[in-house]
Design a protein around this motif. Structure first.
Motif, PDB file in Angstrom:
ATOM      1  N   ILE A 191     -13.835  40.893 -36.635  1.00 58.42           N
ATOM      2  CA  ILE A 191     -15.229  40.721 -36.238  1.00 58.42           C
ATOM      3  C   ILE A 191     -16.101  40.902 -37.467  1.00 58.42           C
ATOM      4  CG2 ILE A 191     -17.111  41.551 -34.769  1.00 58.42           C
ATOM      5  CD1 ILE A 191     -13.612  42.547 -33.835  1.00 58.42           C
ATOM      6  N   ASP A 192     -16.886  39.889 -37.804  1.00 61.61           N
ATOM      7  CA  ASP A 192     -17.805  39.962 -38.937  1.00 61.61           C
ATOM      8  C   ASP A 192     -19.223  40.071 -38.383  1.00 61.61           C
ATOM      9  OD1 ASP A 192     -19.104  39.871 -41.330  1.00 61.61           O
ATOM     10  OD2 ASP A 192     -18.392  37.883 -41.932  1.00 61.61           O
ATOM     11  N   VAL A 193     -19.810  41.269 -38.509  1.00 60.22           N
ATOM     12  CA  VAL A 193     -21.170  41.517 -38.012  1.00 60.22           C
ATOM     13  C   VAL A 193     -22.124  40.963 -39.068  1.00 60.22           C
ATOM     14  CG1 VAL A 193     -22.742  43.261 -37.102  1.00 60.22           C
ATOM     15  CG2 VAL A 193     -20.277  43.586 -36.906  1.00 60.22           C
ATOM     16  N   TYR A 194     -22.414  39.676 -38.940  1.00 60.56           N
ATOM     17  CA  TYR A 194     -23.058  38.904 -40.007  1.00 60.56           C
ATOM     18  C   TYR A 194     -24.465  38.449 -39.620  1.00 60.56           C
ATOM     19  CZ  TYR A 194     -23.917  34.867 -43.063  1.00 60.56           C
ATOM     20  OH  TYR A 194     -24.482  33.972 -43.938  1.00 60.56           O
ATOM     21  N   GLY A 195     -25.307  38.250 -40.631  1.00 59.01           N
ATOM     22  CA  GLY A 195     -26.610  37.622 -40.451  1.00 59.01           C
ATOM     23  C   GLY A 195     -27.517  38.371 -39.509  1.00 59.01           C
ATOM     24  N   GLN A 196     -28.034  37.664 -38.498  1.00 58.51           N
ATOM     25  CA  GLN A 196     -28.955  38.286 -37.551  1.00 58.51           C
ATOM     26  C   GLN A 196     -28.289  39.354 -36.696  1.00 58.51           C
ATOM     27  OE1 GLN A 196     -30.972  35.419 -35.138  1.00 58.51           O
ATOM     28  NE2 GLN A 196     -31.999  34.414 -36.861  1.00 58.51           N
ATOM     29  N   THR A 197     -26.998  39.235 -36.475  1.00 59.80           N
ATOM     30  CA  THR A 197     -26.291  40.206 -35.639  1.00 59.80           C
ATOM     31  C   THR A 197     -26.086  41.501 -36.421  1.00 59.80           C
ATOM     32  OG1 THR A 197     -25.081  38.364 -34.639  1.00 59.80           O
ATOM     33  CG2 THR A 197     -24.285  40.587 -34.180  1.00 59.80           C
ATOM     34  N   THR A 198     -26.613  42.607 -35.922  1.00 64.02           N
ATOM     35  CA  THR A 198     -26.508  43.875 -36.644  1.00 64.02           C
ATOM     36  C   THR A 198     -25.768  44.961 -35.869  1.00 64.02           C
ATOM     37  OG1 THR A 198     -28.683  44.558 -35.818  1.00 64.02           O
ATOM     38  CG2 THR A 198     -28.618  43.450 -37.957  1.00 64.02           C
ATOM     39  N   SER A 199     -25.539  44.774 -34.572  1.00 66.96           N
ATOM     40  CA  SER A 199     -24.826  45.781 -33.799  1.00 66.96           C
ATOM     41  C   SER A 199     -24.044  45.123 -32.672  1.00 66.96           C
ATOM     42  CB  SER A 199     -25.800  46.809 -33.216  1.00 66.96           C
ATOM     43  OG  SER A 199     -25.109  47.833 -32.524  1.00 66.96           O
ATOM     44  N   VAL A 200     -22.779  45.556 -32.511  1.00 67.03           N
ATOM     45  CA  VAL A 200     -21.887  44.974 -31.506  1.00 67.03           C
ATOM     46  C   VAL A 200     -21.149  46.096 -30.788  1.00 67.03           C
ATOM     47  CG1 VAL A 200     -19.883  43.493 -31.120  1.00 67.03           C
ATOM     48  CG2 VAL A 200     -21.573  42.854 -32.840  1.00 67.03           C
ATOM     49  N   MET A 201     -20.992  45.961 -29.478  1.00 67.40           N
ATOM     50  CA  MET A 201     -20.275  46.932 -28.661  1.00 67.40           C
ATOM     51  C   MET A 201     -18.950  46.339 -28.203  1.00 67.40           C
ATOM     52  SD  MET A 201     -20.194  49.911 -27.029  1.00 67.40           S
ATOM     53  CE  MET A 201     -21.833  50.565 -26.658  1.00 67.40           C
ATOM     54  N   MET A 202     -17.870  47.118 -28.316  1.00 66.56           N
ATOM     55  CA  MET A 202     -16.570  46.715 -27.794  1.00 66.56           C
ATOM     56  C   MET A 202     -16.490  47.070 -26.314  1.00 66.56           C
ATOM     57  SD  MET A 202     -13.468  45.446 -28.465  1.00 66.56           S
ATOM     58  CE  MET A 202     -13.032  45.678 -30.206  1.00 66.56           C
TER      59      MET A 202
END
Length: 289
Positions: A170-181
């Protein structure tokens, strides 16, 4: 559907992201983000379930799953936060390479995907907004499939081998700054197996059985190396695999030696990272006809 039933359904869906199913019959192993291998701008929270990239840059946000994933196992994510000043969005994919053996570059695409051992797909910027849920998995034919909660889907062919171990990337790239599993799930006949997205349940090392197999392979390879060190080789090509001595050597390593079969070439690459003949560090290898 009545308001009462709608509320009950939403409650069940919310509980699905936190309910422990580790001890349920047929459940999958718990899955979360890898605690040790992550980009320099990534921080983990919520017990390893959430990854957040520092907004000072649009890159250096690579992360991996804490364990290998199965073929057809759907890894589930939710976009938590976005930063509008950057362009581009989340990238998801898979790799055959152990996360611990990956030198983390700034970007998954193209810094890693130039190798056939990595594959990643861009989640369209137009739909990658907070609240979007994503499922992605590797199919039996080697294609990667993505399903988003807005109904959009995408299938991408890859160079990955479905018979080899894979880790989610998972590459938390660009506009995406936070991701939940949110965990993972896999359809089996008439029921669906699920996993917990809980770091406390995860061992970020291989299972004891796998470690024993790796040790056995290392011992075998050391014996082969001792034999090869004391024998002159007139050519760089071998008729049989120098690791297992049971299959035809049909893979050419990046150093130029054609000396291993496909499965052994993958194990040598992931476990040792050097050619069993010349000891040169390996890039990637090519299956030969």
């Amino acid at each position: 559907m009545t308001e009462k039933n709608k509320g009950k359904k939403m409650t069940l869906e919310a509980n699905d992201t936190v309910k422990c199913v580790c001890h349920a019959l047929g459940s999958l192993r718990a899955i979360s983000f890898h605690s040790d291998v992550k980009g320099p701008l990534i921080t983990l929270s919520d017990g390893g379930r959430r990854v957040t990239r520092d907004v000072s840059s649009f890159c250096h946000g690579l992360t991996f799953s804490g364990r290998p994933v199965q073929i057809e196992e759907k890894v589930r994510l939710r976009v938590e936060h976005c930063e509008r000043r950057w362009h581009g969005a989340l990238r998801v994919g898979f790799t055959h390479v152990l996360p611990e053996h990956t030198t983390l570059p700034p970007l998954a695409i193209p810094d890693l995907t130039h190798s056939p051992l990595y594959a990643a797909v861009v989640v369209p910027e137009g739909i990658c907004r907070p609240g979007l849920e994503i499922q992605f998995w590797l199919k039996k034919n080697g294609c990667m499939h993505i399903l988003c909660s807005d109904g959009s889907t995408h299938t991408e062919p890859t160079t990955l081998n479905p018979t080899w171990p894979v880790w989610a990337m998972i590459d938390v790239y660009g506009q995406t700054t936070s991701v939940m599993m949110l965990g993972s799930k896999k359809r089996r006949c008439i029921f669906t197996r699920r996993s917990c997205p809980a770091l406390t349940h995860i061992k970020h090392t291989e299972d004891k059985e796998m470690l024993e197999r790796i040790k056995e392979q290392m011992s075998m390879l050391e014996q082969r190396n001792h034999y090869l060190d004391n024998k002159d080789h007139e050519t760089s090509d071998c008729e049989e695999c120098v690791v297992c001595y049971s299959e035809v050597a049909n893979c050419r390593l990046s150093c130029g030696h054609k000396c291993v079969c496909g499965p052994c070439g993958m194990r040598v690459y992931m476990t040792f990272g050097t050619c069993p003949l010349c000891r040169q560090p390996l890039g990637f290898f090519h299956p030969c006809d």
